[in-house]
Design an enzyme around this catalytic site. Structure first.
Site, PDB file in Angstrom:
ATOM      1  N   ARG A 122       4.806  -5.401   3.300  1.00 54.33           N
ATOM      2  CA  ARG A 122       5.549  -6.597   3.682  1.00 54.33           C
ATOM      3  C   ARG A 122       5.878  -6.577   5.176  1.00 54.33           C
ATOM      4  O   ARG A 122       6.292  -5.559   5.731  1.00 54.33           O
ATOM      5  CB  ARG A 122       6.842  -6.687   2.872  1.00 54.33           C
ATOM      6  CG  ARG A 122       7.664  -7.926   3.135  1.00 54.33           C
ATOM      7  CD  ARG A 122       8.806  -8.041   2.158  1.00 54.33           C
ATOM      8  NE  ARG A 122       9.626  -6.834   2.117  1.00 54.33           N
ATOM      9  CZ  ARG A 122      10.668  -6.688   1.319  1.00 54.33           C
ATOM     10  NH1 ARG A 122      10.987  -7.642   0.462  1.00 54.33           N
ATOM     11  NH2 ARG A 122      11.360  -5.580   1.340  1.00 54.33           N
TER      12      ARG A 122
ATOM     13  N   ALA B  82       0.800  -1.230   0.000  1.00 55.03           N
ATOM     14  CA  ALA B  82       0.000   0.000   0.000  1.00 55.03           C
ATOM     15  C   ALA B  82       0.829   1.274   0.000  1.00 55.03           C
ATOM     16  O   ALA B  82       0.359   2.315  -0.465  1.00 55.03           O
ATOM     17  CB  ALA B  82      -0.940  -0.002   1.209  1.00 55.03           C
TER      18      ALA B  82
ATOM     19  N   LYS C  44      12.950   0.286 -10.938  1.00 53.38           N
ATOM     20  CA  LYS C  44      12.474  -1.054 -11.298  1.00 53.38           C
ATOM     21  C   LYS C  44      13.633  -2.032 -11.237  1.00 53.38           C
ATOM     22  O   LYS C  44      14.705  -1.780 -11.798  1.00 53.38           O
ATOM     23  CB  LYS C  44      11.842  -1.048 -12.694  1.00 53.38           C
ATOM     24  CG  LYS C  44      11.152  -2.365 -13.066  1.00 53.38           C
ATOM     25  CD  LYS C  44      10.345  -2.214 -14.324  1.00 53.38           C
ATOM     26  CE  LYS C  44       9.671  -3.508 -14.736  1.00 53.38           C
ATOM     27  NZ  LYS C  44       8.743  -4.015 -13.722  1.00 53.38           N
TER      28      LYS C  44
ATOM     29  N   HIS D 278      11.660   1.759 -18.334  1.00 58.86           N
ATOM     30  CA  HIS D 278      10.979   2.032 -17.072  1.00 58.86           C
ATOM     31  C   HIS D 278      11.853   2.910 -16.177  1.00 58.86           C
ATOM     32  O   HIS D 278      13.021   3.163 -16.479  1.00 58.86           O
ATOM     33  CB  HIS D 278      10.642   0.727 -16.333  1.00 58.86           C
ATOM     34  CG  HIS D 278       9.487  -0.017 -16.919  1.00 58.86           C
ATOM     35  ND1 HIS D 278       9.629  -0.876 -17.986  1.00 58.86           N
ATOM     36  CD2 HIS D 278       8.161  -0.014 -16.602  1.00 58.86           C
ATOM     37  CE1 HIS D 278       8.443  -1.386 -18.290  1.00 58.86           C
ATOM     38  NE2 HIS D 278       7.541  -0.877 -17.478  1.00 58.86           N
TER      39      HIS D 278
ATOM     40  N   GLY E   9       7.872  -7.464 -16.976  1.00 56.44           N
ATOM     41  CA  GLY E   9       6.846  -8.483 -17.128  1.00 56.44           C
ATOM     42  C   GLY E   9       6.030  -8.291 -18.392  1.00 56.44           C
ATOM     43  O   GLY E   9       5.652  -9.256 -19.062  1.00 56.44           O
TER      44      GLY E   9
END
Length: 249
Positions: A38, A12, A139, A135, A145
């Site tokens: 996490r 979040a 990253k 990106h 992906g």
């Protein structure tokens, strides 16, 4: 108005987590019941579905925890999972409904379809394919992906396995290009949200298919749409092609 559902956000406090939070908070048919990162232990019973943009390890742990109790459903946007981690997500999908995608953009998913059709129709003996992506500097996985999804689209169009046709990175004296191979290149710089290009090149012409992300909210909106769709689905592993109705249920 659709029936109200309860959503959680994993990761979040990350960039995507904050974007998802903003989209959910603007909707009248959603109650955000949990926001966590996490190492935190949310009450999973409060949620009908959880949208997860965290890390590969955290995504696997969350999938295992949800599967152990038979819910909630999951939308997983984390990328860079290992083969073993992929297997754990697939195992969890035997017990709960999971939408997993490397990219939740509608435009990207249409691009994937176009790439597959082009690869099917352009002879691999005559057309070379290069997939490039860019990106932001934060990253950690490459290729992205989404780039790998585009590679899979090429492979599907050619009835091949991506690992069999994927070229090693061009670096040093590599020799001439092998027929039928697909190359990948990555850029990591600044705050680039996401750029993906698939180039088809023959001796006579070049076809370029590309997508640019202008605002991170487009991914969040797609993830929320996936959450609304998957919360009432039977156990299984789904992707955005399912959410958008491109596949038969």
């Amino acid at each position: 108005m659709s029936a109200i559902f309860h959503a959680g956000i994993s990761g979040a406090r990350g960039r995507m987590g904050r974007a998802v939070s903003a989209v959910l908070d603007a909707r009248e048919d959603v109650v955000v019941s949990a926001r966590f990162d996490r190492g935190e232990s949310p009450d999973l019973s409060l949620c009908d579905v959880i949208i997860d943009f965290s890390t590969p390890g955290a995504s696997v742990e969350l999938a295992q925890a949800c599967a152990a109790r038979g819910g909630p459903a999951l939308v997983i946007g984390s990328t860079g999972l290992t083969e073993a981690q992929d297997a754990e997500v697939l195992k969890a999908a035997e017990k709960i409904a999971i939408v997993r995608s490397g990219n939740f953009s509608l435009g990207v998913n249409i691009l994937i379809g176009l790439v597959e059709h082009a690869a099917q129709r352009l002879d691999a003996r005559d057309w070379d394919i290069e997939i490039s992506e860019a990106h932001h500097r934060r990253k950690v996985d490459a290729p992205s992906g989404t780039a790998l999804m585009l590679g899979d689209a090429v492979a599907n169009g050619r009835a091949e396995d991506l690992e069999d046709i994927r070229a090693a990175p061009w670096d040093g004296i590599t020799g001439p290009r092998q027929t039928g191979k697909v190359g990948f290149s990555s850029t990591r710089a600044g705050g680039i949200i996401g750029e993906h290009t698939v180039l088809f090149a023959s001796d006579d012409e070049v076809l370029t298919l590309s997508h640019s992300a202008i605002d991170r909210s487009l991914f969040a909106k797609g993830a929320v749409a996936a959450a609304a769709w998957v919360r009432s689905r039977k156990p299984g592993l789904y992707d955005m092609q399912d959410v958008l109705g491109f596949r038969q249920a």
